[in-house]
Design an enzyme around this catalytic site. Structure first.
Site, PDB file in Angstrom:
ATOM      1  N   LYS A 181      -6.326  -8.877  -4.666  1.00  0.00           N
ATOM      2  CA  LYS A 181      -6.693  -9.383  -3.341  1.00  0.00           C
ATOM      3  C   LYS A 181      -7.755 -10.465  -3.488  1.00  0.00           C
ATOM      4  O   LYS A 181      -8.658 -10.352  -4.323  1.00  0.00           O
ATOM      5  CB  LYS A 181      -7.209  -8.228  -2.481  1.00  0.00           C
ATOM      6  CG  LYS A 181      -7.479  -8.603  -1.025  1.00  0.00           C
ATOM      7  CD  LYS A 181      -7.871  -7.370  -0.217  1.00  0.00           C
ATOM      8  CE  LYS A 181      -8.191  -7.705   1.219  1.00  0.00           C
ATOM      9  NZ  LYS A 181      -8.564  -6.514   2.014  1.00  0.00           N
ATOM     10  N   SER A 241      -6.222  -5.691   6.227  1.00  0.00           N
ATOM     11  CA  SER A 241      -6.337  -7.055   5.744  1.00  0.00           C
ATOM     12  C   SER A 241      -5.645  -7.285   4.396  1.00  0.00           C
ATOM     13  O   SER A 241      -5.451  -8.422   3.982  1.00  0.00           O
ATOM     14  CB  SER A 241      -7.818  -7.428   5.612  1.00  0.00           C
ATOM     15  OG  SER A 241      -8.474  -6.570   4.674  1.00  0.00           O
ATOM     16  N   SER A 286      -7.695  -0.991   5.609  1.00  0.00           N
ATOM     17  CA  SER A 286      -7.023  -2.204   5.150  1.00  0.00           C
ATOM     18  C   SER A 286      -6.198  -2.057   3.883  1.00  0.00           C
ATOM     19  O   SER A 286      -5.554  -3.009   3.454  1.00  0.00           O
ATOM     20  CB  SER A 286      -8.049  -3.332   4.959  1.00  0.00           C
ATOM     21  OG  SER A 286      -8.552  -3.735   6.203  1.00  0.00           O
TER      22      SER A 286
END
Length: 485
Positions: free
Chosen positions: A79, A154, A178
């Site tokens: 990420k 996210s 997330s």
């Protein structure tokens, strides 16, 4: 069967017997990205030169029968709020579009020690603020099951890349859900460890008392492998817990006889899609058939969780994001009139709407005259929410419910309604506020989109969480379903 659908142990065996090379694994990853990422948009930055160089080194080790790490040769996505030396880390924000870190995050170092290979950096909601991946300042990521739908957020890029078979596993970060929510939306496994189990050093901070890094994988066994590699005390992280790391793989026995499960009535009440509820109840029947027992329980302060979370997370974001000023790193506005103008224009141009919204909310909650009324009260309610979990765990081993109240929604459907978007995290936020571990595993489909089952455990009891998730997975086929891209 696609190469990345193989169990980790099977890939290890093929590497050991020289039937497979690390370079072939890397080839498979980039080939799949070339085939699918035009429609999925999971990646922001690729690391092809670095990945191929690392593969060549590992293949030399294979020929020499050298020592092999836990994740040897496995292609991974990271990420884009986890810093990587020499590889852009943008947090999907224009503010950091040119940020080239000079060090690795603690988890990246651990992945390198376990000999996995970083394929690239994955798209996300800007600074991890969002639940749909539509808040990326570059482009939205799309759900591999239906590209008209969001992948969740996210960590939407992290989930979509695994679901699409672009990487073997990925790392995401979970502040209010997330990792778990996008895992549910994309039909994969997402684990949020206990707060403090995995180092946050090198994770760009959103809300420091909530942020936690965890794995997204195709099955529970792989999740245990990755957690084994990244968990552990880190003196560089002041919130890192100095606890003994058990052998997570040994907990995957398939046996859940005698486990006591609490099912919060608040997680199956108003606002939960009937088809999601149906899948969760079917999963509970499966646990019953395996020898576990379950009863309805109550987490009475759940109704205050969303408000509490957004006050606390936004307050911490307001403080953490003050460092982005156009002076030290990141993008700087051209031709400011003075220092204040530099701050104002850099932040106005660099931050997106959702980030600005949360900074403003947090700054207001922390301001003189409102601190006691909002921030301090939210901290007290957080304590009550944690006590709810403590009370249930006095009599039960696990808490189970849906990961999200609905399946994935269409891109653009909720982006103009922040409050509705925030309520999508109603099932995951209380877990984050309490700091306990939880995993999302596929438990069915509703209207063609995956449904996630959330299994919540006591602090630092990831073994029981993984054991229950693995046992459920062994007796169902939901995790074997793949999107047709």
């Amino acid at each position: 069967m696609a190469l990345f659908d193989l169990r980790l142990q099977d890939i290890h065996n093929q590497l050991t017997s020289k039937e497979l090379s690390v370079n072939e694994l890397v080839d498979e990853s980039y080939k799949r990205i070339a085939q699918t990422d035009e429609s999925i948009k999971a990646f922001l930055t690729l690391n092809e030169d670095g990945a191929r160089a690392a593969a060549a080194e590992l293949d030399k080790l294979l020929q020499e029968d050298g020592e092999r790490g836990l994740l040897f040769g496995l292609p991974a996505g990271i990420k884009d709020n986890i810093v990587t030396e020499g590889l852009l880390t943008t947090c999907a924000s224009q503010f950091l579009s040119n940020y080239d870190p000079i060090y690795d995050a603690a988890v990246v170092k651990k992945l390198k020690a376990a000999q996995s290979i970083t394929i690239g950096k994955l798209n996300m909601d800007e600074f991890a603020m969002g639940g749909s991946n539509e808040n990326s300042s570059f482009f939205p990521t799309r759900n591999p099951w239906n590209t008209d739908y969001v992948p969740g957020g996210s960590s939407g890029g992290s989930a979509a890349s695994v679901a699409a078979g672009q990487v073997y596993f990925s790392l995401g970060s979970d502040t209010g859900g997330s990792i778990r929510q996008p895992a549910a939306y994309c039909g994969i496994v997402g684990l949020k460890p206990t707060y403090g189990l995995v180092s946050r050093f090198g994770l760009v901070a959103f809300a420091s008392s909530l942020d936690q890094i965890g794995p997204l994988t195709k099955n529970v066994e792989d999740s245990a492998y990755v957690l084994q590699a990244i968990a552990g005390y880190d003196p560089m992280d002041s919130t890192s817990a100095n606890v003994e790391i058990p052998d997570y793989l040994s907990s995957l026995t398939g046996d859940v006889k005698g486990l006591r499960i609490g099912v919060p009535k608040e997680y199956l009440g108003q606002g939960i899609d009937p088809k999601v509820k149906e899948s969760v109840l079917a999963a509970l029947k499966q646990f019953e058939s395996l020898g576990a027992t379950w009863e309805e329980v109550s987490l009475p302060h759940t109704e205050y969780a969303v408000a509490t979370y957004y006050l606390l997370a936004s307050s911490e974001a307001s403080s953490n994001l003050a460092r982005f000023d156009g002076v030290r790193y990141g993008v700087r506005t051209d031709n400011p009139d003075n220092l204040i103008d530099l701050y104002r224009k850099s932040r106005s141009q660099g931050f997106g709407d959702e980030v600005k919204r949360r900074i403003m909310l947090g700054t207001y909650a922390l301001s003189s005259g409102y601190y006691d009324a909002y921030y301090l009260k939210a901290q007290k309610v957080r304590t009550l929410i944690k006590q709810d979990f403590d009370n249930v765990f006095e009599n039960y081993d696990l808490i189970i419910g849906p990961t999200a109240p609905t399946t994935a929604f269409r891109i653009g459907e909720q982006v103009g309604d922040p409050l509705t978007m925030y309520l999508n995290d109603i099932c995951t936020i209380p877990v984050s506020l309490a700091g306990v571990p939880a995993i999302s595993v596929p438990c069915g489909f509703a209207d063609g989109m995956p449904v996630g089952l959330q299994i919540i455990g006591k602090a630092f009891d990831e073994r029981t969480v993984l054991r229950a998730a693995h046992a459920f997975e062994q007796h169902t086929d939901h995790h074997k379903q793949r999107p047709q891209l």
